[in-house]
Enzyme design. Structure first.
Site, PDB file in Angstrom:
ATOM      1  N   LYS A 115      64.852  39.858 -19.381  1.00 19.02           N
ATOM      2  CA  LYS A 115      63.608  40.250 -20.065  1.00 19.02           C
ATOM      3  C   LYS A 115      63.997  40.668 -21.476  1.00 19.02           C
ATOM      4  CE  LYS A 115      59.403  42.912 -19.567  1.00 19.02           C
ATOM      5  NZ  LYS A 115      59.333  43.284 -20.966  1.00 19.02           N
ATOM      6  N   LYS A 316      62.065  46.713 -14.631  1.00 13.05           N
ATOM      7  CA  LYS A 316      62.514  47.425 -15.829  1.00 13.05           C
ATOM      8  C   LYS A 316      63.743  48.275 -15.504  1.00 13.05           C
ATOM      9  CE  LYS A 316      60.025  47.549 -19.304  1.00 13.05           C
ATOM     10  NZ  LYS A 316      58.797  48.006 -19.702  1.00 13.05           N
TER      11      LYS A 316
HETATM   12  S1  IVH Z   1      57.240  35.296 -18.821  1.00 18.13           S
HETATM   13  C1  IVH Z   1      52.870  34.623 -17.729  1.00 18.13           C
HETATM   14  N1  IVH Z   1      59.780  35.689 -19.238  1.00 18.13           N
HETATM   15  O1  IVH Z   1      57.765  40.463 -21.622  1.00 18.13           O
HETATM   16  C2  IVH Z   1      54.257  35.060 -17.886  1.00 18.13           C
HETATM   17  N2  IVH Z   1      58.242  37.070 -20.386  1.00 18.13           N
HETATM   18  O2  IVH Z   1      56.118  42.584 -20.457  1.00 18.13           O
HETATM   19  C3  IVH Z   1      54.623  35.253 -19.277  1.00 18.13           C
HETATM   20  N3  IVH Z   1      59.297  38.684 -21.906  1.00 18.13           N
HETATM   21  O3  IVH Z   1      54.635  39.050 -22.222  1.00 18.13           O
HETATM   22  C4  IVH Z   1      55.821  35.989 -19.539  1.00 18.13           C
HETATM   23  N4  IVH Z   1      61.362  38.107 -21.495  1.00 18.13           N
HETATM   24  O4  IVH Z   1      56.538  38.899 -24.077  1.00 18.13           O
HETATM   25  C5  IVH Z   1      58.526  36.085 -19.534  1.00 18.13           C
HETATM   26  N5  IVH Z   1      62.067  35.894 -19.515  1.00 18.13           N
HETATM   27  C6  IVH Z   1      60.832  36.279 -19.824  1.00 18.13           C
HETATM   28  C7  IVH Z   1      60.577  37.325 -20.742  1.00 18.13           C
HETATM   29  C8  IVH Z   1      59.250  37.692 -21.000  1.00 18.13           C
HETATM   30  C9  IVH Z   1      60.578  38.915 -22.194  1.00 18.13           C
HETATM   31  C10 IVH Z   1      58.172  39.443 -22.502  1.00 18.13           C
HETATM   32  C11 IVH Z   1      56.947  38.621 -22.763  1.00 18.13           C
HETATM   33  C12 IVH Z   1      55.926  39.167 -21.805  1.00 18.13           C
HETATM   34  C13 IVH Z   1      56.380  40.577 -21.679  1.00 18.13           C
HETATM   35  C14 IVH Z   1      55.827  41.249 -20.452  1.00 18.13           C
END
Ligand code: IVH
Length: 671
Positions: A115, A316
């Site tokens: 993430k 997290k």
């Molecule tokens: S997938 C519908 N994959 O974290 C799914 N998000 O707190 C869309 N983020 O909105 C998100 N790393 O801005 C996805 N490997 C990852 C990610 C990621 C960071 C961010 C992204 C998301 C937010 C959610």
């Protein structure tokens, strides 16, 4: 909790969350941890479920994120930019699996990814060419930052190969590599400039810079994690990421263990545990792990909630705990006179950031934890938060140490502080004579949701105040070009911009002026309700307490605050001056003319994306015509106005309660 207490709690939680949303999404300057925010949001969600009648239409629980910033063209997202729900423990992950297993029969496969702690971006490619890049904004629409994104070298301008779809969007996270960020700060240090405190906020600020030449020099980077489009040629998320790699995007790889296929939650946890320690060796910040159901068909079966996919979850990482010495406690005075005690710490380096200050919240917190100057104190720090002291190492306490005595007088104006029963905070009551409160009022007035005055920012307000040029908002309108031009570093263009911005702001509608004036408890929504029902400032000023509480959604606390505000002579003078200066202190003729009672007695729920209106415009239209807008569907709902992408849970509820669903054209026919 009683009904009245729940109503109050919903009000305060919504207000707090709105502020935190604003701090996080617009200012990129969060003041609480994600965890605290999530807990607050969950509490509000539960209360709203219990008492849907008290939920605000624009409740933070219904929003995907913050607000859209100006300067760049606003673009509607073709596919809403959703967020992810968070989990913090193995139990949460097991619950996640239990939830989705109820929805699918086939065997599941998960993809674990990092993430990335950066700024979300959606990039559209047509025939292999990058054509547009848009920030998250509020999830429905964001800023077009194409030119800046084009400067990021890891993002292809033209795709490799020839098997990409004619048109698709790819989403990812833009961030500063740690070494780039550190060297940027080193350069700033050498130039005698203030250091940037945090990589994510700086990345967000950089993306919104006007000059893409500077952005290019900043060397941002981007990982991609989500491909969207019609009829995509893949069956799984994993395939889409692999293909994106072939087309030239930066993606995670099995080789570096940054992506993994898992069959069980135990395997997911192996990945989580590995990265919980290994993350320190990465050249970029991650704040957790994202777990996604791999198969698109399964994803579709599982579906979405209003703000996130149910087929994915973020885990997290727990924030690190650190100890350092408390050197001094200082006190800050806010716009409302609220006092915040601040811990000044012996600087400690943590996850690439030097921490010098932490929040102490209020007198009770200091007393409860018995926090004293010279103590060794503990706090958690994750990414961007202002750390919050959570404990004291009492065994290391100096034998001469004395308990902290909270200040009795305002540190700015020496007025005796007051603390109302039930209030955790002390306040300086010298509302009209205490510098930070006066400046705070002007800063609130010029802020984006109020008058949004071009060219005027917080620093300029400080300067105007220090120079004795403005001590009230009315003084701003009395400024002339020469006065500004004489100020240090004020060139002709800057001075003229401010004057033009002030003149233009005279057209800002009444409800925003009312909000900007800064009457306590009169937030954006309340200002709208007051403007709509009373139509002019004169009517509000004349209204009795009874008349005010008889108005829709105006309670005792708000009414009392309005009465108190207009009981102060200087406030009456201020309103008089603003009238003389030509600000909108009544509804415009257009607003009055457009108002009908055609929808009186009807309650509407608005869901989805519309082509003829923005959601806010549609809601405003309903209200202008006497209808009520509600956020949750109940038996009382008369119509749901549904646009594209109406949430599936809303649809199910509407069908269950047999509420009539209409589209925007049918709504116009109703009118
Ligand atoms: S997938 C519908 N994959 O974290 C799914 N998000 O707190 C869309 N983020 O909105 C998100 N790393 O801005 C996805 N490997 C990852 C990610 C990621 C960071 C961010 C992204 C998301 C937010 C959610």
């Amino acid at each position: 909790m009683t009904k009245e207490a729940s109503k109050q709690k919903i009000e305060t939680l919504s207000q707090k969350l709105r502020t935190h949303n604003y701090n996080y999404y617009v200012l990129s300057n969060p003041t609480i941890s994600d965890y605290d925010f999530d807990m607050m949001l969950e509490e509000l969600q539960q209360l709203e479920e219990q008492f849907p009648e008290f939920a605000f239409d624009d409740s933070p629980t219904k929003r995907v994120g913050g607000t859209v910033t100006k300067n760049f063209t606003t673009v509607k997202h073709k596919y809403r930019m959703l967020s992810l729900s968070n989990s913090y423990s193995i139990e949460d992950m097991v619950d996640f699996e239990t939830r989705i297993k109820k929805l699918v029969e086939n065997e599941l496969e998960y993809i674990c990814e990092l993430k990335y702690d950066g700024v979300a971006i959606g990039i559209t490619y047509k025939n292999g060419k990058l054509i547009q890049a848009v920030t998250r904004g509020d999830g429905m629409q964001g800023d077009d930052v194409t030119e800046n994104v084009k400067t990021i070298r890891s993002i292809p301008l033209q795709l490799k190969g020839n098997d990409y779809p004619d048109e698709f969007e790819i989403r990812g996270e833009i961030f500063f590599p740690k070494d780039v960020f550190n060297s940027l700060n080193k350069d700033r240090e050498e130039a005698g400039e203030d250091l940037y405190a945090n990589a994510r906020n700086t990345a967000s600020g950089t993306l919104k810079m006007q000059d893409s030449g500077i952005v290019a020099k900043r060397k941002l980077d981007c990982y991609l994690y989500f491909v969207l489009g019609e009829n995509l040629p893949f069956k799984t998320h994993y395939e889409s990421i692999e293909k994106a790699g072939e087309w030239g995007f930066k993606i995670p790889t099995e080789k570096f263990k940054s992506i993994k296929k898992c069959k069980t939650i135990d395997e997911v946890f192996e990945f989580i545990n590995y990265w919980d320690t290994e993350r320190n060796n990465l050249n970029f910040e991650i704040d957790g792990i994202v777990i996604k159901v791999n198969n698109y068909a399964r994803q579709e079966e599982i579906g979405f909630t209003a703000k996130s996919p149910k087929w994915a979850i973020a885990y997290k990482f727990k924030a690190e705990k650190v100890a350092t010495k408390l050197l001094e406690i200082t006190y800050q005075v806010g716009r409302t006179g609220a006092i915040t005690p601040v811990a000044n710490l012996k600087p400690v380096l943590l996850a690439g950031t030097t921490v010098k200050r932490a929040s102490l919240h209020n007198a009770d917190q200091i007393e409860k934890l018995d926090i004293r100057v010279n103590d060794t104190v503990f706090f958690f720090k994750g990414g961007e938060i202002i750390p919050k002291i959570v404990g004291v190492e009492a065994t290391q306490r100096d034998i001469f140490s004395e308990p902290t005595v909270y200040i009795a007088e305002c540190p700015e104006c020496q007025t005796e502080l007051v603390r109302k029963e039930g209030d955790a905070k002390h306040y300086c009551p010298n509302e009209w004579g205490c510098a930070p409160q006066i400046k705070g009022k002007m800063q609130h007035f010029i802020s984006r949701k109020a008058m949004n005055i071009d060219g005027l920012g917080e620093e300029t307000i400080d300067l105007l105040y220090e120079q004795g040029l403005a001590t009230t908002i009315a003084d701003l309108y009395a400024l002339n070009f020469e006065q500004l031009f004489e100020l240090e570093s004020f060139k002709e263009k800057k001075s003229q911009n401010i004057i033009d911005g002030l003149i233009a702001s005279k057209q800002i509608p009444f409800e925003r002026v009312l909000y900007g004036i800064g009457i306590r408890f009169v937030g954006e929504t309340v200002a709208k309700k007051l403007a709509k029902q009373f139509k002019s400032i004169d009517a509000i000023m004349k209204a009795s307490f009874e008349a005010l509480i008889a108005a829709d959604e105006i309670g005792d606390k708000i009414a009392e605050s309005i009465i108190n505000f207009f009981a102060v002579e200087s406030n009456l003078q201020l309103i008089d001056k603003l009238k003389g200066q030509g600000l909108q202190l009544t509804l415009s003729e257009e607003q009055l003319a457009n108002a009908t009672t055609k929808l009186e007695g009807l309650t509407f729920v608005v869901s989805g994306v519309f082509s003829k209106f923005s959601r806010d415009e549609l809601k405003a239209s309903i209200e202008q015509n006497g209808g009520k807008v509600s956020s949750s569907i109940s038996k009382k709902t008369s119509y749901i106005v549904a646009g594209e992408n109406m949430g599936p849970s809303k649809l199910a509820k509407a069908e269950k309660l047999e509420v009539k669903i209409i589209n925007e054209d049918q709504y116009l026919e109703l009118l």
